[in-house]
Design a protein around this motif. Structure first.
Motif, PDB file in Angstrom:
ATOM      1  N   GLY A   1       0.785  -1.218   0.000  1.00 16.55           N
ATOM      2  CA  GLY A   1       0.000   0.000   0.000  1.00 16.55           C
ATOM      3  C   GLY A   1       0.823   1.277   0.000  1.00 16.55           C
ATOM      4  N   ASP A   2       0.242   2.331   0.517  1.00 19.01           N
ATOM      5  CA  ASP A   2       0.853   3.673   0.477  1.00 19.01           C
ATOM      6  C   ASP A   2       1.529   4.051   1.788  1.00 19.01           C
ATOM      7  N   TRP A   3       1.610   3.098   2.719  1.00 22.65           N
ATOM      8  CA  TRP A   3       2.298   3.309   4.007  1.00 22.65           C
ATOM      9  C   TRP A   3       1.725   4.534   4.743  1.00 22.65           C
ATOM     10  N   GLY A   4       0.401   4.636   4.740  1.00 24.36           N
ATOM     11  CA  GLY A   4      -0.221   5.748   5.428  1.00 24.36           C
ATOM     12  C   GLY A   4       0.061   7.099   4.798  1.00 24.36           C
ATOM     13  N   GLY A   5       0.306   7.105   3.500  1.00 31.85           N
ATOM     14  CA  GLY A   5       0.580   8.339   2.779  1.00 31.85           C
ATOM     15  C   GLY A   5       2.058   8.654   2.629  1.00 31.85           C
ATOM     16  N   LEU A   6       2.924   7.930   3.353  1.00 30.21           N
ATOM     17  CA  LEU A   6       4.366   8.220   3.303  1.00 30.21           C
ATOM     18  C   LEU A   6       4.961   7.918   1.930  1.00 30.21           C
TER      19      LEU A   6
ATOM     20  N   GLN B   1       4.137  10.669  -0.506  1.00 29.20           N
ATOM     21  CA  GLN B   1       4.855  11.896  -0.161  1.00 29.20           C
ATOM     22  C   GLN B   1       6.328  11.794  -0.567  1.00 29.20           C
ATOM     23  N   LEU B   2       6.930  10.633  -0.342  1.00 26.86           N
ATOM     24  CA  LEU B   2       8.321  10.437  -0.746  1.00 26.86           C
ATOM     25  C   LEU B   2       8.490  10.615  -2.253  1.00 26.86           C
TER      26      LEU B   2
ATOM     27  N   VAL C   1      11.720  10.722  -4.189  1.00 28.46           N
ATOM     28  CA  VAL C   1      12.249   9.413  -3.804  1.00 28.46           C
ATOM     29  C   VAL C   1      11.186   8.354  -4.086  1.00 28.46           C
ATOM     30  N   LYS C   2      11.416   7.531  -5.089  1.00 30.69           N
ATOM     31  CA  LYS C   2      10.457   6.492  -5.469  1.00 30.69           C
ATOM     32  C   LYS C   2      10.997   5.129  -5.059  1.00 30.69           C
ATOM     33  N   VAL C   3      10.251   4.442  -4.187  1.00 23.74           N
ATOM     34  CA  VAL C   3      10.656   3.135  -3.677  1.00 23.74           C
ATOM     35  C   VAL C   3       9.868   2.048  -4.406  1.00 23.74           C
ATOM     36  N   THR C   4      10.559   1.026  -4.903  1.00 23.32           N
ATOM     37  CA  THR C   4       9.910  -0.068  -5.634  1.00 23.32           C
ATOM     38  C   THR C   4      10.393  -1.408  -5.105  1.00 23.32           C
TER      39      THR C   4
END
Length: 422
Positions: A34-39, A42-43, A48-51
């Protein structure tokens, strides 16, 4: 580096359960976590794009080959991309890509069938490694894109951008023709080397790609080199040149014509002498041949692959592949696919002569086998959720012993590929 955590189906379910309440419906979100609570969002907004993704491939040999049994292999990829323009407010600051890869498991080809073309495309190099640390940006003009660093050359060249070939589980289809890497310094993912890649767009339809990569065979599949960017023993440079044409319109297509040359001095097959340099060429096609006017998104694509490499030092000299992929086979399954492919890997006649001579010297009769391994594969890609794909798969392998000089019965392998996006 600490050992990587093995991501099993049980762990996947645990991760999903731990984030289900926090990030909404597990079945409709785009990623497992998911979106980690919006984090996460925001990143990405900040640059900063985490995959991350997981693939697991289980294959069971039901007939022929060497043994009746099953084998499982897996690949975990974690990456982070830094958009320097967003992070530091730069104009055309470019992007930095960092990717780590971990592979585990056992090979159905090696253990159960005895064939050359890997039944599981994610098998090989069973350790944790750095697979990319690169910098990419446009230069002088938006039409010119440059990427340099430590990376796998097959990520940018030698394959079809559409991704049509990875509707299959066998490495003979998914990726690029294997005689490229089998007979030169061309490297398969996840093997990475220092290099530079340049793309230039002549128009929306035409593009030229040129690259140069260090050739270092001792680092391929070597766990002691997993975190070393620099080469251990450079033998030369491999330079691929690729012309890309993308057909626009109702029936889009992608066409690639490529040539590559490796300057390394290597031993000739069947001789103690060396050959200075080795190369090859290839043609790749993905063409839509039918669209359903009554069902938008439903289409049939045909693909073709041809690759030829130097006879002096390549274990197999030619690869032919063709097939079709049906997108959206049912109105209720808009992201599913059905894929059928045929491939033929032709052994180098010099390699066969070496095997025949060895059998003669040992006083053994060489079996009457074809000089090529053939593959027929049928798969169904079931998009269970936006982040989870299940792919039942059937492979029929003709002349599995063509490259080893062994008389092995044709094999029928059934399998399941599981892909999840974190």
């Amino acid at each position: 580096m600490p050992s990587a955590i093995r991501l099993t189906p049980t762990l996947l379910l645990a991760l999903a359960s731990s984030t289900a309440l926090a990030d909404g419906d597990l079945m409709t979100r785009n990623t497992l976590t998911g979106d980690w609570g919006g984090l996460r969002h925001q990143l990405e907004e900040d640059g900063v794009k985490v995959t991350g993704d997981y693939s697991g491939e289980t294959a069971y040999n039901t007939h022929g080959g060497l043994h009746r049994s099953a084998r499982y292999s897996q690949n975990i990829k974690l990456g982070v991309q830094f958009d320097l323009s967003k992070l530091y407010g730069l104009d055309n600051g470019g992007k930095v890509q960092l990717t780590i890869n971990d592979r585990r498991g056992n090979s159905a080809s090696e253990d159960l069938v005895g064939n050359r073309l890997p039944i599981q495309e994610n098998y090989g190099g069973l350790y944790t490694r750095l697979t990319e640390l690169s910098y990419e940006r446009t230069l002088f003009t938006p039409a010119l894109n440059v990427k340099l660093g430590y990376m796998a050359m097959g990520n940018d060249l030698g394959g079809l951008d559409s991704g049509i070939l990875c509707n299959f589980m066998n490495a003979g289809f998914c990726g690029h023709p294997l005689n490229m890497s089998g007979g030169s310094g061309w490297t398969n993912y996840p093997n990475a080397h220092l290099g530079m890649r340049v793309k230039y767009d002549f128009s929306p339809s035409w593009q030229l790609r040129v690259a140069a990569f260090n050739v270092d065979p001792e680092s391929n599949g070597n766990s002691s080199r997993a975190w070393h960017l620099g080469p251990k023993h450079t033998t030369g440079t491999v330079v691929p040149v690729e012309l890309v044409y993308k057909l626009q319109g109702e029936l889009p297509g992608e066409y690639k014509l490529g040539y590559y040359y490796d300057s390394s001095n290597v031993k000739r097959i069947g001789s103690s002498k060396q050959v200075a340099g080795r190369g090859g060429h290839y043609l790749l096609i993905d063409q839509a041949v039918w669209n359903d006017p009554a069902m938008p998104g439903r289409s049939l694509h045909a693909f073709g692959q041809y690759s030829a490499s130097s006879e002096a030092a390549s274990p197999f000299t030619k690869w032919y592949g063709t097939g079709v992929v049906l997108y959206k086979p049912f109105a209720s399954r808009p992201r599913d696919t059905v894929a059928l492919g045929y491939g033929r890997a032709v052994q180098n006649p010099r390699s066969r002569d070496v095997l025949e001579d060895a059998a003669f010297d040992a006083g053994q009769q060489f079996p009457n086998i074809d000089g090529a391994e053939q593959l027929i594969e049928l798969s169904y890609g079931y998009q269970a959720t936006p982040w989870l794909n299940l792919r039942p798969d059937v492979q029929y392998i003709v002349e599995p012993g063509a490259f080893s000089g062994k008389d092995i019965d044709n094999a029928l392998v059934v399998g399941l590929q599981v892909k999840a996006t974190f």
